[in-house]
Design a protein around this motif. Structure first.
Motif, PDB file in Angstrom:
ATOM      1  N   PRO A   1      31.846 -39.150 -35.658  1.00 57.42           N
ATOM      2  CA  PRO A   1      32.763 -37.726 -35.119  1.00 57.42           C
ATOM      3  C   PRO A   1      32.196 -36.680 -36.280  1.00 57.42           C
ATOM      4  O   PRO A   1      31.003 -36.799 -36.898  1.00 57.42           O
ATOM      5  N   HIS A   2      32.734 -35.384 -35.402  1.00 57.79           N
ATOM      6  CA  HIS A   2      31.960 -33.978 -35.906  1.00 57.79           C
ATOM      7  C   HIS A   2      32.222 -34.142 -37.435  1.00 57.79           C
ATOM      8  O   HIS A   2      33.259 -34.240 -38.272  1.00 57.79           O
ATOM      9  N   ASN A   3      31.270 -33.557 -38.272  1.00 59.57           N
ATOM     10  CA  ASN A   3      31.117 -33.204 -39.725  1.00 59.57           C
ATOM     11  C   ASN A   3      30.992 -31.659 -39.798  1.00 59.57           C
ATOM     12  O   ASN A   3      29.979 -31.076 -39.502  1.00 59.57           O
ATOM     13  N   PRO A   4      32.139 -31.080 -40.241  1.00 59.04           N
ATOM     14  CA  PRO A   4      33.110 -31.526 -41.148  1.00 59.04           C
ATOM     15  C   PRO A   4      34.549 -31.611 -40.403  1.00 59.04           C
ATOM     16  O   PRO A   4      35.476 -32.020 -41.350  1.00 59.04           O
ATOM     17  N   THR A   5      34.830 -31.323 -39.289  1.00 57.08           N
ATOM     18  CA  THR A   5      36.073 -31.511 -38.771  1.00 57.08           C
ATOM     19  C   THR A   5      36.719 -32.935 -38.648  1.00 57.08           C
ATOM     20  O   THR A   5      37.934 -33.228 -38.767  1.00 57.08           O
ATOM     21  N   GLY A   6      35.697 -33.920 -38.479  1.00 57.72           N
ATOM     22  CA  GLY A   6      36.244 -35.158 -38.248  1.00 57.72           C
ATOM     23  C   GLY A   6      36.639 -35.613 -36.813  1.00 57.72           C
ATOM     24  O   GLY A   6      37.212 -36.793 -36.447  1.00 57.72           O
ATOM     25  N   LEU A   7      36.474 -34.836 -35.927  1.00 62.61           N
ATOM     26  CA  LEU A   7      36.798 -34.994 -34.655  1.00 62.61           C
ATOM     27  C   LEU A   7      35.693 -35.640 -33.537  1.00 62.61           C
ATOM     28  O   LEU A   7      34.653 -35.402 -33.672  1.00 62.61           O
ATOM     29  N   LEU A   8      36.044 -36.909 -33.029  1.00 62.61           N
ATOM     30  CA  LEU A   8      35.216 -37.627 -32.079  1.00 62.61           C
ATOM     31  C   LEU A   8      34.923 -36.606 -30.874  1.00 62.61           C
ATOM     32  O   LEU A   8      35.693 -35.935 -30.235  1.00 62.61           O
ATOM     33  N   ALA A   9      33.506 -36.842 -30.288  1.00 62.07           N
ATOM     34  CA  ALA A   9      33.077 -35.921 -29.397  1.00 62.07           C
ATOM     35  C   ALA A   9      33.978 -36.560 -28.147  1.00 62.07           C
ATOM     36  O   ALA A   9      34.032 -37.820 -27.867  1.00 62.07           O
ATOM     37  N   GLY A  10      34.594 -35.911 -27.210  1.00 59.93           N
ATOM     38  CA  GLY A  10      34.861 -36.215 -25.807  1.00 59.93           C
ATOM     39  C   GLY A  10      33.905 -37.067 -24.786  1.00 59.93           C
ATOM     40  O   GLY A  10      32.586 -36.828 -25.157  1.00 59.93           O
ATOM     41  N   PRO A  11      34.417 -37.913 -23.885  1.00 60.83           N
ATOM     42  CA  PRO A  11      33.531 -38.414 -23.032  1.00 60.83           C
ATOM     43  C   PRO A  11      32.344 -37.639 -22.337  1.00 60.83           C
ATOM     44  O   PRO A  11      31.380 -38.063 -21.853  1.00 60.83           O
ATOM     45  N   GLY A  12      32.772 -36.352 -21.965  1.00 60.84           N
ATOM     46  CA  GLY A  12      31.959 -35.536 -21.086  1.00 60.84           C
ATOM     47  C   GLY A  12      30.999 -34.679 -22.042  1.00 60.84           C
ATOM     48  O   GLY A  12      29.954 -33.964 -21.474  1.00 60.84           O
ATOM     49  N   VAL A  13      31.210 -34.852 -23.688  1.00 58.65           N
ATOM     50  CA  VAL A  13      30.322 -34.149 -24.442  1.00 58.65           C
ATOM     51  C   VAL A  13      29.032 -34.649 -24.455  1.00 58.65           C
ATOM     52  O   VAL A  13      28.867 -35.882 -24.720  1.00 58.65           O
ATOM     53  N   ARG A  14      27.921 -34.000 -24.489  1.00 61.20           N
ATOM     54  CA  ARG A  14      26.254 -34.404 -24.539  1.00 61.20           C
ATOM     55  C   ARG A  14      25.462 -33.855 -25.524  1.00 61.20           C
ATOM     56  O   ARG A  14      26.046 -32.769 -26.326  1.00 61.20           O
ATOM     57  N   ALA A  15      24.665 -34.714 -26.051  1.00 60.96           N
ATOM     58  CA  ALA A  15      23.984 -34.255 -27.207  1.00 60.96           C
ATOM     59  C   ALA A  15      22.728 -34.907 -26.898  1.00 60.96           C
ATOM     60  O   ALA A  15      22.487 -36.245 -26.333  1.00 60.96           O
ATOM     61  N   ASP A  16      21.332 -34.370 -27.458  1.00 64.56           N
ATOM     62  CA  ASP A  16      20.182 -35.022 -27.479  1.00 64.56           C
ATOM     63  C   ASP A  16      20.189 -36.001 -28.601  1.00 64.56           C
ATOM     64  O   ASP A  16      19.345 -37.319 -28.315  1.00 64.56           O
ATOM     65  N   VAL A  17      20.600 -35.748 -29.644  1.00 68.36           N
ATOM     66  CA  VAL A  17      20.739 -36.656 -30.911  1.00 68.36           C
ATOM     67  C   VAL A  17      22.119 -36.775 -31.353  1.00 68.36           C
ATOM     68  O   VAL A  17      22.723 -35.727 -31.604  1.00 68.36           O
ATOM     69  N   TRP A  18      22.710 -37.931 -31.409  1.00 69.26           N
ATOM     70  CA  TRP A  18      23.855 -38.261 -31.813  1.00 69.26           C
ATOM     71  C   TRP A  18      23.771 -38.611 -33.578  1.00 69.26           C
ATOM     72  O   TRP A  18      22.964 -39.507 -33.858  1.00 69.26           O
ATOM     73  N   ASP A  19      24.406 -38.186 -34.434  1.00 69.99           N
ATOM     74  CA  ASP A  19      24.535 -38.641 -35.741  1.00 69.99           C
ATOM     75  C   ASP A  19      25.800 -39.438 -35.988  1.00 69.99           C
ATOM     76  O   ASP A  19      26.861 -38.527 -35.962  1.00 69.99           O
ATOM     77  N   GLU A  20      25.743 -40.738 -36.115  1.00 70.93           N
ATOM     78  CA  GLU A  20      26.749 -41.441 -36.073  1.00 70.93           C
ATOM     79  C   GLU A  20      27.071 -42.123 -37.247  1.00 70.93           C
ATOM     80  O   GLU A  20      27.621 -43.135 -37.461  1.00 70.93           O
ATOM     81  N   ALA A  21      26.862 -41.263 -38.414  1.00 75.13           N
ATOM     82  CA  ALA A  21      26.948 -42.150 -39.619  1.00 75.13           C
ATOM     83  C   ALA A  21      28.477 -42.379 -39.945  1.00 75.13           C
ATOM     84  O   ALA A  21      28.864 -43.425 -40.788  1.00 75.13           O
TER      85      ALA A  21
ATOM     86  N   THR B   1      16.079 -23.427 -32.378  1.00 72.53           N
ATOM     87  CA  THR B   1      16.733 -22.653 -31.256  1.00 72.53           C
ATOM     88  C   THR B   1      16.369 -23.505 -30.117  1.00 72.53           C
ATOM     89  O   THR B   1      15.252 -24.243 -29.954  1.00 72.53           O
ATOM     90  N   ALA B   2      17.196 -23.068 -28.861  1.00 74.17           N
ATOM     91  CA  ALA B   2      16.891 -23.581 -27.646  1.00 74.17           C
ATOM     92  C   ALA B   2      15.221 -23.239 -27.257  1.00 74.17           C
ATOM     93  O   ALA B   2      14.941 -22.034 -27.353  1.00 74.17           O
ATOM     94  N   PRO B   3      14.537 -24.357 -26.752  1.00 70.80           N
ATOM     95  CA  PRO B   3      15.204 -25.574 -25.988  1.00 70.80           C
ATOM     96  C   PRO B   3      15.057 -26.915 -26.780  1.00 70.80           C
ATOM     97  O   PRO B   3      15.019 -27.906 -26.500  1.00 70.80           O
TER      98      PRO B   3
ATOM     99  N   GLU C   1      25.126 -26.717 -33.062  1.00 74.07           N
ATOM    100  CA  GLU C   1      26.054 -25.775 -32.707  1.00 74.07           C
ATOM    101  C   GLU C   1      26.905 -25.485 -34.142  1.00 74.07           C
ATOM    102  O   GLU C   1      27.470 -26.689 -34.569  1.00 74.07           O
ATOM    103  N   GLU C   2      27.033 -24.544 -34.896  1.00 77.61           N
ATOM    104  CA  GLU C   2      27.620 -24.421 -36.002  1.00 77.61           C
ATOM    105  C   GLU C   2      29.194 -24.517 -36.086  1.00 77.61           C
ATOM    106  O   GLU C   2      29.926 -23.850 -34.873  1.00 77.61           O
ATOM    107  N   PRO C   3      29.896 -25.083 -36.945  1.00 71.65           N
ATOM    108  CA  PRO C   3      29.441 -25.713 -38.327  1.00 71.65           C
ATOM    109  C   PRO C   3      29.001 -27.262 -37.810  1.00 71.65           C
ATOM    110  O   PRO C   3      29.352 -27.960 -37.121  1.00 71.65           O
ATOM    111  N   GLU C   4      28.031 -27.561 -38.815  1.00 67.54           N
ATOM    112  CA  GLU C   4      27.210 -28.784 -38.499  1.00 67.54           C
ATOM    113  C   GLU C   4      26.862 -29.287 -39.719  1.00 67.54           C
ATOM    114  O   GLU C   4      26.498 -28.513 -40.742  1.00 67.54           O
ATOM    115  N   PHE C   5      26.451 -30.627 -40.083  1.00 67.16           N
ATOM    116  CA  PHE C   5      25.658 -31.309 -41.252  1.00 67.16           C
ATOM    117  C   PHE C   5      24.670 -30.306 -41.716  1.00 67.16           C
ATOM    118  O   PHE C   5      23.751 -30.268 -40.485  1.00 67.16           O
TER     119      PHE C   5
END
Length: 300
Positions: free
Chosen positions: A121-141, A111-113, A100-104
């Motif tokens: 945290p999100h790149n480029p905003t720097g904000l951490l994902a909230g506890p309810g946010v889900r993803a299949d792959v997390w980039d935790e750099a 495309t889905a699925p 989901e743009e913007p993203e690294f």
């Protein structure tokens, strides 16, 4: 005649290329386009003690086990890679992905699925994902530097990718990892070239892990980030909230080129689809003083 500043590249870490174009010593630049740990121990000093490893072929077994123990997973669930870039490439080839743009920009753009990738945290905003946010792959750099912890440990995720080059401020040592189920890790390892991670990186890792202070580093980065926000605000540069070791800023016209004239590089965000913004890495206090002096020159 003063050389024309080169156009920004698609990623950060432009210092070497810019220095070459401007005829400068790369070590003379303050490269705030690369978001590295500003309080990490000096990697050159640490690496000097392990140069003998360059005479040997790499054996990743010990380093793999130690990093897995530090993160809190079994070694069969972790693969060491040639930087975070290889981690992303291997995983993207294996399972695909979408964002989901913007993203690294290195994340796959399917495309889905296809599996959803998110940086945290999100790149480029720097904000951490909230506890309810889900993803299949997390980039935790940047996750350890933002939280003081190794990983979110999201059991619902397919995989996690990470980058030790950010954590230990050593982009020249290509050192990343993937965490996933043992069968996924085995499939990725089968795609990986032999000796993907160099002997010097592997020899260094035990000492790096032994000296890692994630909580302490995260706290110090928070204080440095606050100082950077204050400095930029005094000079009329708006910043967005961030949990990371970088800030997304609304850049005045010509801001990047003005800073280049002072030997300071910031991350142009056009490749994120944000042409009017820049990302500025949090430097140490010496770097903040240098940035302050450069910004003072603009207002004179």
């Amino acid at each position: 005649m003063t050389p024309t500043p080169p156009a920004p590249g698609p990623h950060g870490g432009d210092g070497e290329r810019i220095a070459r174009a401007l005829g400068l010593d790369p070590d003379s630049l303050l490269d705030l386009s690369a978001s590295l740990n500003p309080v990490a121990p000096d990697i050159v000093t640490l690496a000097a003690k392990h140069l003998g490893s360059l005479r040997r072929y790499p054996d990743a077994a010990v380093a793999r086990r130690l990093l897995a123990e530090a993160i809190g997973v079994g070694p069969e669930r972790l693969l060491l890679t040639n930087g975070g870039a290889e981690a992303i490439s291997l995983l993207g080839q294996q399972i695909g992905g979408r964002v989901e743009e913007p993203e690294f920009s290195l994340h796959p753009r399917g495309t889905a699925p296809a599996p959803l990738w998110r940086s945290n945290p999100h790149n480029p905003t720097g904000l951490l994902a909230g506890p309810g946010v889900r993803a299949d792959v997390w980039d935790e750099a940047f996750f350890p530097l933002a939280t003081g912890e190794w990983s979110r440990h999201d059991s619902a995720a397919v995989a996690v990718v990470g980058s030790l080059t950010k954590l230990f401020a050593c982009p020249g040592l290509r050192f990343g990892y993937v965490i996933g189920a043992p069968d996924l890790i085995a499939a990725l390892e089968a795609r990986q070239p032999q000796w993907a991670v160099g002997s010097l990186e592997l020899a260094l890792l035990p000492e790096l892990l032994a000296g890692a202070d994630l909580a302490g580093w995260s706290g110090k980065i928070g204080a440095l980030r606050a100082a950077l926000v204050s400095l930029l605000a005094r000079h009329g540069v708006p910043t967005h909230p961030s949990d990371a070791n970088f800030l997304l800023c609304d850049a005045p016209p010509g801001f990047r080129d003005q800073l280049l004239g002072q030997g300071i590089v910031v991350r142009d965000c056009t490749s994120f689809g944000l042409p009017d913004q820049v990302r500025i890495a949090v430097p140490d206090y010496e770097g903040i003083e240098r940035l302050s002096a450069a910004l003072d020159c603009f207002s004179e």
